[in-house]
Design a protein around this motif. Structure first.
Motif, short mmCIF file in Angstrom:
data_model
loop_
_atom_site.label_atom_id
_atom_site.label_comp_id
_atom_site.label_asym_id
_atom_site.label_seq_id
_atom_site.Cartn_x
_atom_site.Cartn_y
_atom_site.Cartn_z
N LEU A 50 0.82 -1.22 -0.30
CA LEU A 50 -0.41 -0.16 -0.39
C LEU A 50 0.86 1.31 -0.05
CD1 LEU A 50 -3.08 1.15 0.86
CD2 LEU A 50 -2.53 0.94 2.86
N LYS A 51 0.84 2.17 -1.58
CA LYS A 51 1.75 3.95 -0.95
C LYS A 51 0.59 4.66 -0.58
CE LYS A 51 4.97 1.60 -3.61
NZ LYS A 51 5.94 0.85 -2.58
N TRP A 52 -0.74 4.75 -0.50
CA TRP A 52 -1.38 5.69 -0.10
C TRP A 52 -2.81 5.57 0.47
CZ3 TRP A 52 -5.16 8.33 -2.65
CH2 TRP A 52 -3.80 8.60 -4.28
N SER A 53 -3.15 5.82 0.45
CA SER A 53 -5.22 5.56 1.65
C SER A 53 -5.41 6.98 1.61
CB SER A 53 -5.40 4.26 2.08
OG SER A 53 -6.81 4.81 2.45
N SER A 54 -6.62 7.69 0.81
CA SER A 54 -6.75 9.11 0.91
C SER A 54 -7.86 9.05 2.41
CB SER A 54 -7.48 9.57 0.16
OG SER A 54 -8.62 8.64 -0.24
N ALA A 55 -8.57 10.09 2.58
CA ALA A 55 -8.92 10.17 3.89
C ALA A 55 -10.48 9.69 4.19
CB ALA A 55 -9.12 11.54 4.86
N PRO A 56 -11.24 9.74 4.96
CA PRO A 56 -12.55 9.09 4.26
C PRO A 56 -13.41 10.27 4.26
CG PRO A 56 -11.72 8.62 7.37
CD PRO A 56 -10.61 9.39 6.38
N GLU A 57 -14.50 10.17 3.70
CA GLU A 57 -15.64 10.45 2.41
C GLU A 57 -14.36 11.62 0.98
OE1 GLU A 57 -18.09 13.22 4.50
OE2 GLU A 57 -17.46 13.04 6.15
N THR A 58 -13.41 10.92 0.95
CA THR A 58 -12.64 11.51 -0.09
C THR A 58 -13.11 11.28 -1.52
OG1 THR A 58 -10.80 9.95 0.30
CG2 THR A 58 -10.41 12.49 0.77
N ALA A 59 -14.02 9.61 -1.52
CA ALA A 59 -14.53 9.30 -2.72
C ALA A 59 -15.77 8.18 -2.34
CB ALA A 59 -13.43 8.13 -3.06
N ASN A 60 -16.34 7.73 -3.28
CA ASN A 60 -17.68 6.80 -2.84
C ASN A 60 -17.20 5.47 -2.50
OD1 ASN A 60 -19.75 5.30 -3.43
ND2 ASN A 60 -21.11 7.43 -2.77
N SER A 61 -17.46 4.60 -2.41
CA SER A 61 -16.70 3.70 -1.65
C SER A 61 -17.06 2.84 -3.42
CB SER A 61 -17.82 2.27 -0.98
OG SER A 61 -18.85 1.91 -1.01
N HIS A 62 -17.82 3.07 -4.07
CA HIS A 62 -17.57 2.51 -5.88
C HIS A 62 -17.82 3.60 -6.33
CE1 HIS A 62 -21.13 4.30 -6.05
NE2 HIS A 62 -22.38 4.16 -4.87
N GLY A 63 -17.07 4.36 -5.84
CA GLY A 63 -16.76 5.61 -7.65
C GLY A 63 -15.30 5.06 -8.32
N GLN A 64 -15.70 6.00 -9.21
CA GLN A 64 -14.99 5.28 -10.47
C GLN A 64 -12.74 6.14 -10.45
OE1 GLN A 64 -13.72 2.83 -12.79
NE2 GLN A 64 -12.42 3.80 -12.87
N PRO A 65 -12.09 6.12 -9.48
CA PRO A 65 -11.31 7.20 -10.20
C PRO A 65 -10.63 7.34 -12.09
CG PRO A 65 -10.23 4.95 -9.43
CD PRO A 65 -12.04 4.76 -9.57
N PHE A 66 -10.50 8.38 -11.54
CA PHE A 66 -9.40 8.54 -12.71
C PHE A 66 -8.11 9.75 -12.76
CE2 PHE A 66 -14.40 8.38 -13.99
CZ PHE A 66 -13.89 7.39 -15.54
N VAL A 67 -7.29 10.01 -14.23
CA VAL A 67 -5.82 10.27 -13.92
C VAL A 67 -6.13 11.12 -14.63
CG1 VAL A 67 -3.61 10.12 -14.25
CG2 VAL A 67 -5.40 8.19 -12.46
N ALA A 68 -5.51 12.62 -14.06
CA ALA A 68 -5.45 13.86 -15.17
C ALA A 68 -3.94 14.36 -15.06
CB ALA A 68 -6.66 13.99 -15.45
N ASP A 69 -3.31 15.17 -15.45
CA ASP A 69 -3.03 16.32 -15.74
C ASP A 69 -3.67 17.39 -14.95
OD1 ASP A 69 0.28 18.03 -16.00
OD2 ASP A 69 -0.93 18.01 -14.59
N LEU A 70 -4.00 18.12 -14.63
CA LEU A 70 -4.88 19.28 -14.11
C LEU A 70 -4.78 20.62 -14.73
CD1 LEU A 70 -7.70 17.84 -12.03
CD2 LEU A 70 -7.62 17.68 -14.69
N ASP A 71 -3.09 20.83 -13.95
CA ASP A 71 -3.07 22.11 -13.84
C ASP A 71 -1.51 22.14 -15.01
OD1 ASP A 71 -1.54 20.66 -12.58
OD2 ASP A 71 -1.55 21.94 -10.72
N GLY A 72 -0.75 21.03 -15.72
CA GLY A 72 -0.05 21.19 -16.66
C GLY A 72 1.37 21.51 -15.94
N ASP A 73 1.22 20.80 -14.55
CA ASP A 73 2.84 20.97 -13.98
C ASP A 73 3.30 19.75 -14.38
OD1 ASP A 73 1.15 19.14 -12.76
OD2 ASP A 73 1.18 19.91 -10.40
N GLY A 74 3.19 18.18 -15.05
CA GLY A 74 3.64 17.67 -14.99
C GLY A 74 3.57 16.29 -14.24
#
Length: 495
Positions: A50-74
Motif C-alpha cells: 500500500l502506497k497511500w490511502s486517502s482520508a474518509p469521504e474523499t471518494a464514494n466506496s464505489h467511486g470510479q477514479p480517473f487520472v489527469a494532469d489538470l494544471d499542466g505541472d507534469g
C-alpha cells in the motif's frame, strides 16, 4: 514524466479499450508506463504494498477514479466523485491522496450542488493546444424517483491556481428526456482539432451546452444503454460514429442517422434465434427501468477491423436471457455467448486483452457473482466465483501485463477484496487479495504512473473502514469511502 497528452479525435474516458493494452487510457491523459532498463525477472505482481490511502469521504466506496494532469505541472491528479456528498474530489497523488491545492482556494472537496454519478469525462473542450483539460460531470438533484439531471464543466484557472466552474446545464431541459444520461464522453466527431463535443446516450452537445445532434429515442436505458462510444468504426476516415447498444449512428450537425443495426446481421445468421435488446431491470429506487450496457471496442479477431463487444438480451424482449455479443460491423457477423447464471442485470463492461499468452484476445466480464473469461473463439475459457451481492453484479475488470511476460494480469475489486488473478488456461489462479469493503456498481481499478517514478501503480475505491458491515445502510456508509493506491514492493519493478 509529463502526462498532459491528448488524443486528437476522441477522449475515451469510459474506457472501451483497456488501459495501455490497446492504445487508450483514462481520458487519454493517464499514460502507460514503459521502462526497459531492468530484467523481466525483477517484475512480480505478487510483491505489492500500500502506497497511500486517502482520508474518509474523499471518494464514494464505489467511486470510479480517473487520472489527469489538470494544471499542466507534469504531475497527475486523481479525480473521483462522491454521490451522497454531492462532491467532486481532486486528490494529489504525490501527497498521499490529500486534497490538491487546485481543488479550491482552501483545498477540499468541490461542492457540485447536485449528486454526481460514478464517472466523469476529461478532455480538451477549449480548443487546439489548450493547456488545461476540462472535467465534465453529470448527476441529479432531488431523488432517483424524481430527479432533475445536471451537468457541470470545470477547468483549471491559472491566475486563481484553482479549478474554475465553467458552466452547469440542466440536461432535462436541453434534451427533453428525464432519463439518467449514463456515462459521459468527450470526442471530436468532425476530425478537426478545435471542435470537441460532449456526448452521452444518443445526445451530442457543443462545449457551450447547446445540442449539436440528438436521436429521437428519449427512454435511454431501454433503447440506448448506459455507455455509448464515439469511434471511427465504419469508414476509416477519421470521422467518428456514435455507437449505442446494437446500433451505429452517422453524425452530422443537427441529426443522427442510423448506419448499422446489429439485428440486420443477426438475421443473416440462422444459428442465432431471436433479436438483440438492451438488457434492463426494474430499479426499485427510481421506479424506472435501468441498464448497464456499455460498449467496448477492439480488433478481437485480429483481422484489422474494429469489433464491438457488449451485453444485452437475446430473444423477444429486454428482460430475456443475458448474452454477450461480439459484433463485426464491417463483416456483418455476430457471435453470442450466454452466461450460465443468466444474471437479470446483465454484465459489466467487457475488458479485452491477452490473458493466456497465446497472442489472441480474451474477453473478461463480471455477471452477477461470476467472473467470466472467454477465449478468442468467444467461448468460455473459465469462470470464477466473486462476491458482487444481489443488487449489482456489473462491476468492471482491468487487464495489465505487469511482469512483461505477454500475459495480462487480471485486476478486480468486489465487495470484500481487491484481487489479482493470472490466467492458467483452464482456470484462474488468485495471486493476491487485499481487504477492501465496497458497495459495488460499474467501477474498476485503474493502472497509471501516479507518482512520476516511471512505474505503474494501481488505484481503486474502498470504504475507509474495512470493518464496515455491508448489510448496513449504503447511503450512510458508501460516502465514507477513500482511494487506495498500491505499488510494487520488495525491490520489484512493474512496467
Amino acid at each position: 514524466m509529463k502526462i498532459k497528452e491528448y488524443n486528437n479525435h476522441t477522449y475515451m474516458t469510459r474506457i472501451a479499450i483497456i488501459t495501455c493494452l490497446l492504445g487508450y487510457s483514462f481520458g487519454a491523459l493517464a499514460q502507460c508506463v514503459e521502462d526497459t532498463s531492468f530484467d523481466a525477472d525483477d517484475l512480480s505482481i505478487d510483491d505489492i504494498s500500500l502506497k497511500w490511502s486517502s482520508a474518509p469521504e474523499t471518494a464514494n466506496s464505489h467511486g470510479q477514479p480517473f487520472v489527469a494532469d489538470l494544471d499542466g505541472d507534469g504531475s497527475p491528479e486523481v479525480i473521483v466523485t462522491n454521490e451522497q456528498n454531492s462532491t467532486l474530489n481532486i486528490l494529489n497523488s504525490l501527497d498521499n491522496g490529500a486534497y490538491d491545492a487546485i481543488s479550491k482556494s482552501t483545498p477540499g472537496a468541490i461542492d457540485l450542488g447536485f449528486k454526481p454519478y460514478n464517472t466523469v469525462a476529461i478532455g480538451d473542450l477549449d480548443g487546439t493546444g489548450s493547456d488545461y483539460p476540462s472535467i465534465v460531470v453529470a448527476g441529479y438533484t432531488g431523488t432517483l424517483a424524481s430527479p432533475v439531471h445536471k451537468m457541470s464543466i470545470w477547468r483549471y484557472d491559472e491566475v486563481a491556481n484553482a479549478m474554475d466552474h465553467i458552466n452547469t446545464f440542466d440536461i432535462d431541459s436541453l434534451t427533453g428526456s428525464n432519463s439518467a444520461p449514463g456515462t459521459i464522453g468527450i470526442a471530436n466527431f468532425e476530425g478537426t482539432d478545435t471542435d470537441a463535443k460532449i456526448y452521452f446516450a444518443n445526445v451530442i452537445l457543443n462545449a457551450d451546452g447547446s445540442v449539436y445532434a440528438q436521436g429521437t429515442d428519449a427512454d435511454w436505458p431501454t433503447t440506448i444503454g448506459y455507455g455509448s462510444l464515439a469511434l471511427d468504426v465504419l469508414n476509416d476516415d477519421g470521422i467518428l460514429e456514435l455507437i449505442t447498444a446494437g446500433k451505429i449512428w452517422s453524425v452530422s450537425a443537427g441529426s443522427l442517422t442510423l448506419a448499422e443495426n446489429i439485428n440486420v446481421d443477426i438475421d443473416l445468421d440462422a444459428s442465432i434465434t431471436g433479436d438483440y435488446y438492451v438488457k434492463t431491470w426494474s430499479n426499485l429506487a427510481s421506479g424506472n427501468d435501468d441498464s448497464r450496457v456499455m460498449i467496448s471496442a477492439a480488433d478481437y479477431n485480429l483481422d484489422g477491423n474494429i469489433d464491438l463487444v457488449f451485453p444485452g438480451a437475446l430473444g423477444s424482449g429486454k428482460t430475456d436471457p443475458t448474452h454477450v455479443f461480439l459484433w463485426s460491423p464491417k463483416d456483418s457477423t455476430v457471435s453470442v455467448f450466454k452466461p450460465s447464471n443468466n444474471h437479470p442485470r446483465g454484465t459489466g463492461r467487457i475488458a479485452m486483452g491477452d490473458t493466456d499468452g497465446d497472442g489472441a484476445l480474451n474477453a473478461l466480464f463480471v455477471s452477477g457473482n461470476t467472473l467470466y473469461n472467454l477465449n478468442e473463439n468467444f467461448q468460455q475459457q473459465w469462470s470464477f466465483t466473486v462476491n458482487e451481492g444481489n443488487t449489482t453484479g456489473y462491476s468492471g475488470v482491468t487487464l495489465y501485463d505487469f511482469d512483461s511476460d505477454g500475459k495480462s494480469e487480471i485486476l478486480y475489486r468486489d465487495r470484500d477484496y481487491f484481487k489479482t488473478f493470472s490466467d492458467l488456461g483452464t482456470t484462474a489462479q488468485t495471486i493476491l487479495e487485499a481487504p477492501c469493503k465496497s458497495y459495488t456498481r460499474e467501477e474498476y481499478p485503474i493502472v497509471a504512473d501516479l507518482n512520476n517514478d516511471g512505474k505503474a501503480e494501481i488505484c481503486f475505491s474502498c470504504l475507509y473502514d474495512n470493518s464496515t458491515d455491508l448489510a448496513s445502510d449504503e447511503n450512510i456508509n458508501s460516502p465514507l469511502g477513500a482511494l487506495r493506491v498500491y505499488g510494487a514492493s520488495n525491490g520489484s519493478r512493474w512496467q
